[in-house]
Design a protein around this motif. Sequence first.
Motif, PDB file in Angstrom:
ATOM      1  N   ARG A   2     -27.429   1.806 -49.913  1.00 53.33           N
ATOM      2  CA  ARG A   2     -28.279   1.280 -51.160  1.00 53.33           C
ATOM      3  C   ARG A   2     -28.058   1.949 -52.305  1.00 53.33           C
ATOM      4  N   ARG A  20     -28.503   4.971 -58.482  1.00 52.26           N
ATOM      5  CA  ARG A  20     -28.335   3.682 -58.046  1.00 52.26           C
ATOM      6  C   ARG A  20     -26.885   3.201 -58.236  1.00 52.26           C
ATOM      7  N   ASP A  73     -30.473   5.145 -47.928  1.00 53.27           N
ATOM      8  CA  ASP A  73     -31.754   5.274 -48.599  1.00 53.27           C
ATOM      9  C   ASP A  73     -31.868   6.445 -49.449  1.00 53.27           C
TER      10      ASP A  73
END
Length: 87
Positions: free
Chosen positions: A20, A32, A56
Motif C-alpha cells: 500500500r 504513497r 503499511d
Amino acid sequence: MTYTLLGPDGRGYRSPVKGRWGGHRAARIYGRLDCPSARRAIACGGYVRQRVFFADEATAIAAGFRPCARCCADRYRKWKNGEPWKR
C-alpha cells in the motif's frame, strides 16, 4: 500472484497482497503509490531498480524509511523539525 514487500527488518518477503506504500531503497524514503515525484522519476527511466513496497506505513517507518517531502508533506515537515511524526 505474489508480491515482494519489505518487512520491518528491511528484508523482503512474499505476500499475496499488494503493498500500500512505496519507497526508494537507496534514499530510504517512503510515500504513497501515487506520489507525483516517484511517478515522474519512473517515467524518466529512473527509480525502478530501487523501488520497494510496504504493506503499511508503520512497516516503512520500522524499516528505517522517512516520509516523502512531496506526497507526505505534513509528516516530512514534522520529521525534518524533529517532531513526532509516526502514525
